[in-house]
Design a protein around this motif. Structure first.
Motif, short mmCIF file in Angstrom:
data_model
loop_
_atom_site.label_atom_id
_atom_site.label_comp_id
_atom_site.label_asym_id
_atom_site.label_seq_id
_atom_site.Cartn_x
_atom_site.Cartn_y
_atom_site.Cartn_z
N VAL A 103 35.81 14.04 17.04
CA VAL A 103 34.41 13.84 17.41
C VAL A 103 34.20 14.18 18.89
CG1 VAL A 103 32.53 12.18 17.59
CG2 VAL A 103 34.08 12.10 15.63
N GLY A 104 35.08 13.68 19.73
CA GLY A 104 34.98 13.98 21.15
C GLY A 104 35.17 15.46 21.43
N TYR A 105 36.02 16.09 20.64
CA TYR A 105 36.24 17.53 20.83
C TYR A 105 34.96 18.32 20.61
CZ TYR A 105 37.73 22.30 19.91
OH TYR A 105 37.85 23.67 19.93
N GLN A 106 34.14 17.90 19.67
CA GLN A 106 32.88 18.59 19.44
C GLN A 106 32.01 18.60 20.70
OE1 GLN A 106 31.59 20.21 16.42
NE2 GLN A 106 33.80 20.17 16.21
N ASN A 107 32.08 17.53 21.46
CA ASN A 107 31.28 17.44 22.68
C ASN A 107 31.88 18.23 23.84
OD1 ASN A 107 29.49 15.63 21.42
ND2 ASN A 107 30.71 13.86 21.99
N TRP A 108 33.21 18.38 23.85
CA TRP A 108 33.88 18.94 25.02
C TRP A 108 34.69 20.20 24.74
CZ3 TRP A 108 32.13 17.28 29.40
CH2 TRP A 108 31.54 16.01 29.45
N LYS A 109 34.47 20.83 23.58
CA LYS A 109 35.30 21.97 23.21
C LYS A 109 35.20 23.14 24.18
CE LYS A 109 31.78 23.45 19.89
NZ LYS A 109 31.50 23.59 18.45
N ASP A 110 34.09 23.27 24.88
CA ASP A 110 33.95 24.36 25.85
C ASP A 110 34.84 24.15 27.07
OD1 ASP A 110 32.13 25.59 24.22
OD2 ASP A 110 30.36 24.81 25.26
N TYR A 111 35.40 22.95 27.21
CA TYR A 111 36.24 22.64 28.37
C TYR A 111 37.69 22.36 27.98
CZ TYR A 111 31.82 22.14 30.85
OH TYR A 111 30.57 22.38 31.42
N CYS A 112 38.02 22.53 26.71
CA CYS A 112 39.37 22.19 26.24
C CYS A 112 40.23 23.45 26.12
CB CYS A 112 39.30 21.49 24.88
SG CYS A 112 38.47 19.89 24.91
N ALA A 113 41.26 23.51 26.93
CA ALA A 113 42.20 24.64 26.87
C ALA A 113 43.12 24.49 25.67
CB ALA A 113 43.03 24.69 28.16
N ASP A 114 43.62 25.61 25.19
CA ASP A 114 44.57 25.61 24.09
C ASP A 114 45.94 25.16 24.60
OD1 ASP A 114 46.09 26.02 21.85
OD2 ASP A 114 45.63 28.16 21.65
N LEU A 115 46.45 24.07 24.05
CA LEU A 115 47.72 23.49 24.50
C LEU A 115 48.90 23.87 23.61
CD1 LEU A 115 46.39 19.88 25.28
CD2 LEU A 115 46.49 21.87 26.80
N LYS A 116 48.66 24.79 22.69
CA LYS A 116 49.71 25.13 21.72
C LYS A 116 50.98 25.62 22.39
CE LYS A 116 48.93 28.75 19.26
NZ LYS A 116 48.29 29.64 18.25
N GLY A 117 50.88 26.30 23.51
CA GLY A 117 52.07 26.85 24.16
C GLY A 117 52.73 25.93 25.16
N THR A 118 52.24 24.70 25.29
CA THR A 118 52.82 23.80 26.28
C THR A 118 54.07 23.11 25.75
OG1 THR A 118 51.49 21.91 25.54
CG2 THR A 118 50.53 23.31 27.24
N GLU A 119 54.97 22.84 26.66
CA GLU A 119 56.17 22.09 26.28
C GLU A 119 55.79 20.68 25.86
OE1 GLU A 119 60.58 20.83 27.98
OE2 GLU A 119 59.34 22.25 29.11
N PHE A 120 54.78 20.13 26.52
CA PHE A 120 54.26 18.80 26.19
C PHE A 120 53.91 18.72 24.70
CE2 PHE A 120 50.17 16.27 26.13
CZ PHE A 120 50.76 15.03 26.21
N TYR A 121 53.16 19.68 24.20
CA TYR A 121 52.78 19.68 22.78
C TYR A 121 53.99 19.92 21.88
CZ TYR A 121 51.04 21.49 18.34
OH TYR A 121 50.84 21.72 16.99
N SER A 122 54.93 20.73 22.31
CA SER A 122 56.08 21.05 21.46
C SER A 122 56.88 19.81 21.08
CB SER A 122 57.00 22.06 22.16
OG SER A 122 57.76 21.44 23.20
N HIS A 123 56.79 18.74 21.89
CA HIS A 123 57.52 17.51 21.62
C HIS A 123 56.77 16.56 20.68
CE1 HIS A 123 60.92 18.17 24.28
NE2 HIS A 123 60.10 18.55 25.23
N LEU A 124 55.53 16.87 20.32
CA LEU A 124 54.77 16.00 19.43
C LEU A 124 55.46 15.94 18.07
CD1 LEU A 124 52.17 14.29 19.14
CD2 LEU A 124 51.04 16.36 18.29
N MET A 125 55.79 14.76 17.62
CA MET A 125 56.61 14.60 16.42
C MET A 125 55.86 15.01 15.14
SD MET A 125 58.36 10.95 17.42
CE MET A 125 59.46 10.83 16.03
N ASP A 126 54.62 14.60 15.04
CA ASP A 126 53.81 14.93 13.87
C ASP A 126 52.63 15.77 14.35
OD1 ASP A 126 52.17 15.06 11.65
OD2 ASP A 126 52.36 12.95 11.12
#
Length: 460
Positions: A103-126
């Motif tokens: 829901v929050g993403y709908q409001n702020w999607k124009d300011y949200c960078a793609d985090l798919k390539g971050t090491e931070f995201y790579s550690h997300l278990m699920d």
């Protein structure tokens, strides 16, 4: 739960190249290693005033280690959205901010960078827990909670050791669907005297105001499956927000698990309207029952009961099974309203520096110590060893289930429920059903009709 208007399905957001997050010089612990490298200052807008001092200490430690200053600003309680709107428009806006989910993403999607390539995201278990759109990842959960069926494994072991048990399985870990759960529970009820319990399940707390485990958390299950069927590639929360009507497709499945609770309870059905959550947790803590539906927050309720007899090592979780197809691949109901985002309007250097900071916080020894012991988070990342996680048994179980291969966590789709009035109406209907004053068709009609009515109010 805030009232929200129906939202449209996710639109594709402009992708920020993932390469700006990749690589970078890191030391052996995964930190941004070279002092002064990249952006010299980043800006984190925090929305939890109660942990502002901890983030200030984190920022000080990070600057000492890397030379990068983390400017932490904390919004006053209840003003985060307003503060973010104001700060994001400034010439030096936040580089790291937080959203509450799809829901929050709908409001702020124009300011949200793609985090798919971050090491931070790579550690997300699920990975299913992240906020995504298309192939992009725009919000990464940094703390989670979960709920399911809590069980006392000492009692379960005692049951599975019975020579005359009615099931062929030999441990609670082998319960992977409703059919098996029902067989075990009903056989335990027949053997409750031998097992030394007064009922398999703790009281289904249907006292008004104490019924949130059923009209919200349990109702999440049929709604999750209905919305997952309707739009498998879309967040079930967003599907629910857009739904002007529900069919209650899995209503009979909901009845199955609810009936299992109340028919195998320590308390007669007619008396459930007088029972509270505290009553049910005390019943579990005193060893009078084997199971209770609740979340990881229940550990303090269990351990705090005077005369608690349940060994911490025996407290386990299993998912809530309702008989839906494929449920053996579904895990606990795990969710959060806490997601990190990186400002796509910030410079590439600041975006990378922001990603480096988050990676440090969740992969370095010092960062992880802050997360677990100062912030008190259950972090959903594989960079934490067992000894670096919260010590309570239910928090450990959340981590164990998130890490199971081939298992997907059940989303907190109840965030899409239209109002508190709706949930209260369902809770009242469940009580009257348990007391024999309403039929199950009456309950179904309230679930369906009140949804339509409450959604219509939101559109006015």
């Amino acid at each position: 739960m805030k009232k929200t208007k129906c939202m449209a399905a996710l639109l594709a957001a402009a992708l920020v190249p993932a390469m700006i997050f990749a690589g970078g010089n890191k030391d052996s612990s995964g930190t941004a290693a070279k002092k002064g490298e990249g952006a010299g200052e980043i800006y984190f807008l925090n929305f939890k005033p109660e942990i502002a001092d901890v983030y200030d200490a984190i920022a000080k430690e990070y600057q000492a280690e890397t030379g990068v200053k983390v400017n932490v600003m904390t919004a006053a309680s209840g003003t985060y959205e307003q503060t973010l709107k104001s700060e994001i428009a400034k010439s030096n806006p936040p580089t790291i901010f937080q959203i509450n989910g799809p829901v929050g993403y709908q409001n702020w999607k124009d300011y949200c960078a793609d985090l798919k390539g971050t090491e931070f995201y790579s550690h997300l278990m699920d990975k299913s827990l992240a906020v995504t759109s298309g192939d992009g990842v725009y919000g990464v959960p940094y703390v989670v909670e979960g709920y399911g069926i809590i069980y006392n494994n000492a009692i379960m072991k005692k049951y599975f050791a019975l020579p005359n048990k009615a099931v062929s399985i030999s441990s609670a870990d082998e319960i992977r669907d409703f059919k098996t759960l029902k067989a075990v529970v009903e056989d335990m009820t027949k053997n409750k005297a031998v097992l030394g319990i007064s009922g398999v399940f703790a009281s289904t707390s249907l006292l008004k105001g104490e019924d949130w485990r059923w009209q919200t958390h349990l109702l999440n299950m049929p709604m999750y499956y209905e919305w997952k069927d309707a739009a498998p590639d879309t967040s079930t929360i967003l599907t629910g927000l857009a739904a002007k009507e529900v069919t209650f497709k899995y209503g009979d499945n909901y009845k199955n698990i609810f009936d299992l609770y109340i028919n195998n309870s320590i308390t007669p059905k007619a008396l459930l309207g007088s029972k509270s959550v505290d009553d049910s947790m005390a019943e579990f803590a005193m060893g009078k029952v084997a199971m209770v539906q609740n979340g990881n927050w229940a550990w303090s309720q269990i351990s705090g009961v005077k005369g608690n007899v349940v060994n911490a090592d025996d407290i386990k979780f299993m998912p809530i099974y309702i008989g839906a197809q494929g449920e053996e691949k579904e895990g606990l109901c795990i969710g959060t309203e806490n997601y990190f985002c990186i400002n796509s309007k910030a410079s590439e250097a600041k975006q990378k520096a922001s990603a480096d900071f988050l990676n440090w916080l969740y992969t370095s020894q010092k960062g992880k110590d802050f997360v677990t012991n100062k912030l008190g988070f259950i972090a959903p990342f594989d960079s934490f060893s067992d000894s670096e996680r919260p010590a309570d048994p239910l928090a450990k179980e959340i981590t164990r289930w998130m890490g199971k291969k081939g298992v997907t966590s059940v989303a907190w789709s109840f965030a899409a429920f239209p109002s508190q009035d709706y949930k209260d109406a369902v809770g009242g209907a469940l009580l009257e059903y348990a007391q024999g004053q309403k039929s199950w068709n009456d309950v179904k009609n309230i679930v369906v009709d009140d949804w339509k009515t409450e959604k219509a109010k939101l559109s006015q």
